[in-house]
Structures are given as structure tokens and as C-alpha cells.
Design a protein around this motif. Structure first.
Motif, mmCIF file in Angstrom:
data_model
loop_
_atom_site.group_PDB
_atom_site.id
_atom_site.type_symbol
_atom_site.label_atom_id
_atom_site.label_comp_id
_atom_site.label_asym_id
_atom_site.label_seq_id
_atom_site.Cartn_x
_atom_site.Cartn_y
_atom_site.Cartn_z
ATOM 1 N N LEU A 191 9.539 -11.165 4.903
ATOM 2 C CA LEU A 191 9.576 -10.831 3.522
ATOM 3 C C LEU A 191 10.350 -12.108 2.672
ATOM 4 C CD1 LEU A 191 8.797 -8.721 1.321
ATOM 5 C CD2 LEU A 191 11.122 -7.699 1.716
ATOM 6 N N LYS A 192 9.518 -12.544 1.746
ATOM 7 C CA LYS A 192 10.147 -13.820 1.132
ATOM 8 C C LYS A 192 10.428 -13.193 -0.425
ATOM 9 C CE LYS A 192 7.591 -17.326 3.605
ATOM 10 N NZ LYS A 192 6.530 -18.448 3.547
ATOM 11 N N ASP A 193 11.315 -13.844 -1.114
ATOM 12 C CA ASP A 193 11.872 -13.492 -2.654
ATOM 13 C C ASP A 193 10.438 -13.325 -3.546
ATOM 14 O OD1 ASP A 193 14.454 -13.309 -1.630
ATOM 15 O OD2 ASP A 193 14.902 -15.354 -2.584
ATOM 16 N N ASP A 194 9.680 -14.305 -3.246
ATOM 17 C CA ASP A 194 8.235 -14.174 -4.306
ATOM 18 C C ASP A 194 7.272 -13.280 -3.643
ATOM 19 O OD1 ASP A 194 7.792 -15.742 -2.116
ATOM 20 O OD2 ASP A 194 6.562 -17.237 -3.479
ATOM 21 N N SER A 195 7.487 -12.301 -2.746
ATOM 22 C CA SER A 195 6.268 -11.727 -1.888
ATOM 23 C C SER A 195 5.923 -10.667 -2.985
ATOM 24 C CB SER A 195 6.890 -11.114 -0.678
ATOM 25 O OG SER A 195 7.292 -12.030 0.265
ATOM 26 N N ILE A 196 4.608 -10.481 -3.010
ATOM 27 C CA ILE A 196 3.897 -9.377 -3.478
ATOM 28 C C ILE A 196 3.526 -8.330 -2.506
ATOM 29 C CG2 ILE A 196 2.112 -8.452 -4.930
ATOM 30 C CD1 ILE A 196 4.330 -10.103 -6.650
ATOM 31 N N THR A 197 4.154 -7.173 -2.646
ATOM 32 C CA THR A 197 4.150 -6.207 -1.633
ATOM 33 C C THR A 197 3.227 -5.110 -2.121
ATOM 34 O OG1 THR A 197 6.120 -5.265 -1.980
ATOM 35 C CG2 THR A 197 6.005 -7.105 -0.564
ATOM 36 N N ASN A 198 2.973 -4.172 -1.071
ATOM 37 C CA ASN A 198 2.122 -2.990 -1.060
ATOM 38 C C ASN A 198 3.076 -1.827 -0.431
ATOM 39 O OD1 ASN A 198 -0.191 -3.879 -2.316
ATOM 40 N ND2 ASN A 198 -1.123 -3.965 -0.343
ATOM 41 N N ILE A 199 3.630 -0.755 -1.080
ATOM 42 C CA ILE A 199 4.613 0.131 -0.502
ATOM 43 C C ILE A 199 4.172 1.486 -0.300
ATOM 44 C CG2 ILE A 199 6.840 1.142 -0.961
ATOM 45 C CD1 ILE A 199 6.946 -1.930 -0.773
ATOM 46 N N PHE A 200 4.138 1.877 1.056
ATOM 47 C CA PHE A 200 3.714 3.368 1.347
ATOM 48 C C PHE A 200 5.068 3.977 1.254
ATOM 49 C CE2 PHE A 200 0.900 0.328 3.169
ATOM 50 C CZ PHE A 200 -0.612 0.924 2.759
ATOM 51 N N VAL A 201 5.057 5.248 0.357
ATOM 52 C CA VAL A 201 6.102 6.199 0.428
ATOM 53 C C VAL A 201 5.729 7.594 0.976
ATOM 54 C CG1 VAL A 201 7.768 7.156 -1.231
ATOM 55 C CG2 VAL A 201 6.834 4.867 -1.676
ATOM 56 N N THR A 202 6.711 7.906 1.722
ATOM 57 C CA THR A 202 6.591 9.518 2.471
ATOM 58 C C THR A 202 7.755 10.141 1.744
ATOM 59 O OG1 THR A 202 5.520 8.646 4.359
ATOM 60 C CG2 THR A 202 6.096 10.684 4.511
ATOM 61 N N LEU A 203 7.600 11.482 1.378
ATOM 62 C CA LEU A 203 8.671 12.208 0.977
ATOM 63 C C LEU A 203 9.333 12.974 1.793
ATOM 64 C CD1 LEU A 203 7.063 13.661 -2.523
ATOM 65 C CD2 LEU A 203 8.716 11.919 -2.110
ATOM 66 N N LYS A 204 10.601 13.165 1.724
ATOM 67 C CA LYS A 204 11.294 14.361 2.700
ATOM 68 C C LYS A 204 10.482 15.696 2.843
ATOM 69 C CE LYS A 204 15.768 12.329 2.152
ATOM 70 N NZ LYS A 204 17.076 12.556 1.472
ATOM 71 N N LYS A 205 10.237 16.182 1.422
ATOM 72 C CA LYS A 205 9.398 17.752 1.635
ATOM 73 C C LYS A 205 8.277 17.558 0.916
ATOM 74 C CE LYS A 205 13.766 20.162 2.438
ATOM 75 N NZ LYS A 205 14.587 21.334 1.920
ATOM 76 N N THR A 206 7.230 18.280 1.175
ATOM 77 C CA THR A 206 5.948 18.044 0.335
ATOM 78 C C THR A 206 5.952 19.174 -1.098
ATOM 79 O OG1 THR A 206 4.895 19.707 1.854
ATOM 80 C CG2 THR A 206 4.380 17.310 2.179
ATOM 81 N N LYS A 207 6.854 20.275 -0.875
ATOM 82 C CA LYS A 207 6.811 21.340 -1.887
ATOM 83 C C LYS A 207 7.270 20.443 -3.192
ATOM 84 C CE LYS A 207 8.550 25.830 -2.868
ATOM 85 N NZ LYS A 207 7.140 26.322 -3.135
ATOM 86 N N GLY A 208 6.492 20.553 -4.242
ATOM 87 C CA GLY A 208 6.676 19.999 -5.554
ATOM 88 C C GLY A 208 6.550 18.544 -5.750
#
Length: 373
Positions: A191-208
Motif C-alpha cells: 500500500l502506497k500513499d497514492d494508492s486508490i483502493t477498494n474496501i470490503f467491510v464486515t460488521l460485528k452484528k448484522t442486526k440493524g
């Protein structure tokens, strides 16, 4: 417990003990009916879990994906209290291999994860620098690529050469190759300072989860997409197929396949079970007509007699329901084992036994209705 109720309880217990054969027949009738309804709920739970596994396989286990996000936003996401996991993806390049008759699109990607957690390496080792890649067994077979071979990928930004140091297993069980397919190659994460990334996010709980994801999206300066419109925001992609299986997004197809179909089957079977249980208690009441007549003659009211019948049903059910549930669980596990062995060459993922609370509760409600209706 009042005197009258205690007397009624003692009378019912004494009657059950004196008529063991009739009690056993009633117990078996209720037990088999409960097993049938619990079985439907357990099979539906297993099917639901299999749908979740398949969805994760094709759509991923993440709950939302942010595309073309600046590196500075990553820490904001990681520090959010609702976030369990953040995976950063960098798309190095997309292109094709020279003289590829199958016209396969090659996507070279790097992820900040241990690749052992996401792929099953069958040959070689993991990349240690950005000039090394691991490729799929499908690509290796189609292109005749072996370990330590060098591949030249033609992309819009120019030709880039990589050394193949590993081959990972794919779920493709066919030995033929398809044209215009898409293959992922994984390289070392940097990962470089000028890197353009895609982020995958998973939550702790799916409720709400939708509310949590919307707040997080606004926090990093993105607009949350309108889920009713396809591709309403191409930089923010909600994994709606997975969240719908968790009941967080209304999906008519999912509800129809899982909940409504289960409800319909259980409702139909409940009618059969009601007839079986009714017949069992009808025999019991017929045999007890003389006793009930004596009770009436000494002042027992119709309500007290009815309570006696309900008390008998409650006592037998208190034993029959848990035993039939255990019997159903064992039955379903054995059937799934047999099913998986018979179809091991056809199904990609074996069916795993799971109990879904909503579906089991649905079965239990119909069982109680069937017994006391």
C-alpha cells in the motif's frame, strides 16, 4: 395450586399410570407428529444456511464494498465501533495474455489478508514481492501455465510480466475451458500513499446493519445508495443478496423460497398431525367415558373435565416434544450425511446441519396448535 386443581392433577397422573398402553399410543402419536414438523423446520434451516454459504462463495462475506476510496479513509472505517473486519484491495491491472484463444480477462489483485484464508494453495507458495503471482488451477490448465513460468499481461497501461509461484484450487469441476471468462491472480500486498483502493467491510452484528452502514458511508463522505435502484452509486456496493438472507433487506424471492414455502409445508403437515393427535385423544376420551360420567355425577363441571383432558395433553407433550426434537435432529443429521455421500460428485459444498431459530420456532408454534386445537 388450589385443592380442586391438585385433585385434578392427581387424578390425571393416576389415570395415565393405570392406562399405560393408551398413554404410550398417545405419546407415540404426538411424538411422530412433532418429529415430522420439527424435521421440516430443521431441513429448512439447513437449506437457508446452504443459501448463505453459496451467497458468500459468489458475493463475498462482506456487508458493503467501497470502490476507489482514498487511503486516508481506511483508518476512519477501522476505528468504527460497529466494524468487525476491513479488507483492503488494490487492483494492480486488468488485461489479457498473448495468444490466448479463450480471450480470458486477467485481473491482478493484492489484498491485505493472509491468502491462505481465502484460497486453497495446491502447488507452490505465496507471493513475496509485487512481481510474483498465484493463479487459479483453471487458468493454469487452460493456458498450460506451470510453476515458475513467466506470464506477460497486456493492459491499457502497458505490458507487465509476472512470475507464477503458486496455483490455487478452484471450485470448477469441469475439464473444459470457456471463452471470455474472468480469472483472478493475487500478488504481494503493498500500500502506497497514492494508492486508490477498494474496501470490503464486515460488521460485528448484522442486526440493524442498513442503518449502521448508512452512518458509516456518510462518515467517510460517500452517499449511501438507493437499494431500489440498480447501481445507484457505483462506488458504494451493498451486499444485499447476503443481507436479505439475514433478514435485513426485504426480498420477496428469499421469503417465498424459505419462509413461505416452509410455512405452507408445515401448515399442510399440521392438518395431518391434528388428525393423528385428535384420533389419539379421541380414543383416550372414548375409553374414559365411564370415568368422565362418574366425575360428572359427583359434581365435576364440563370445564373441569376439559381441563383434565388438556392437562393430560400437556403432561404427555412435555415429554414428547423434547424427545421428538432430539429424534428429529439425529434423523436430519443422518439423512444429510447420506445425501452428501450420494451427491458428493455433484454438489460443490456439502449440506451442513444448522438450526435457524425462526424456522424452529415456526415449527414449534404449529406443534402446539396441532396438540391443543
Amino acid at each position: 395450586m388450589g385443592v380442586a386443581m391438585k385433585g385434578l392433577y392427581n387424578f390425571t397422573i393416576k389415570n395415565l399410570k393405570q392406562n399405560k398402553k393408551r398413554t404410550i399410543v398417545t405419546f407415540i402419536g404426538i411424538g411422530l407428529s412433532c418429529s415430522l414438523l420439527f424435521g421440516v423446520g430443521l431441513f429448512a434451516s439447513t437449506y437457508h444456511n446452504n443459501m448463505v454459504i453459496d451467497t458468500i462463495k459468489y458475493s463475498g462475506s462482506h456487508h458493503i464494498k467501497y470502490k476507489n476510496i482514498d487511503k486516508t479513509k481506511i483508518d476512519i472505517i477501522k476505528n468504527n465501533n460497529d466494524v468487525l473486519e476491513v479488507i483492503t484491495e488494490i487492483n494492480k491491472l486488468t488485461g489479457t495474455i498473448n495468444d490466448d484463444k479463450y480471450h480470458t480477462t486477467i485481473n491482478v489483485t493484492s489484498l491485505d489478508v493472509k491468502y491462505h484464508d481465502i484460497v486453497d494453495l495446491i502447488q507452490g507458495e505465496m507471493p513475496k514481492n509485487t512481481k510474483e503471482v498465484i493463479i487459479s488451477a483453471t487458468l493454469s490448465r487452460a493456458q498450460g501455465i506451470k510453476l515458475n513460468d513467466k506470464i506477460l499481461i497486456n493492459s491499457e497501461s502497458g505490458d507487465v510480466e509476472y512470475k507464477v509461484i503458486g496455483i490455487y484450487k478452484t471450485s470448477d469441476q469441469n475439464n473444459y475451458n470457456t471463452i471470455y471468462s474472468f480469472e483472478n491472480c493475487y500478488t504481494y500486498f503493498s500500500l502506497k500513499d497514492d494508492s486508490i483502493t477498494n474496501i470490503f467491510v464486515t460488521l460485528k452484528k448484522t442486526k440493524g446493519s442498513l442503518k449502521k452502514l448508512e452512518l458509516l458511508t456518510n462518515q467517510i463522505g460517500f452517499k449511501f445508495p438507493d437499494l431500489e435502484i440498480i447501481n445507484s452509486n457505483e462506488n458504494v456496493v451493498v451486499n444485499d443478496s447476503l443481507l436479505s438472507l439475514y433478514g435485513e433487506i426485504g426480498n420477496a424471492g428469499v421469503y417465498a423460497v424459505i419462509y413461505l414455502s416452509t410455512l405452507l409445508i408445515v401448515a399442510v403437515l399440521s392438518i395431518v398431525c391434528i388428525l393423528i393427535i385428535y384420533n389419539s385423544f379421541a380414543i383416550s376420551v372414548t375409553e374414559r367415558k365411564k370415568q368422565l360420567g362418574i366425575l360428572s355425577s359427583v359434581g365435576a363441571t364440563p370445564m373441569q373435565i376439559l381441563k383434565s383432558v388438556f392437562l393430560e395433553a400437556s403432561i404427555i407433550s412435555a415429554f414428547a416434544i423434547p424427545i421428538s426434537f432430539i429424534f428429529s435432529v439425529l434423523n436430519v443429521i443422518v439423512i444429510l450425511e447420506i445425501f452428501n455421500k450420494i451427491l458428493q460428485d455433484i454438489i460443490t459444498e456439502p449440506l451442513v446441519f444448522v438450526m435457524h431459530p425462526t424456522l424452529i420456532l415456526m415449527s414449534l408454534i404449529f406443534i402446539i396448535i396441532s396438540i391443543f386445537l
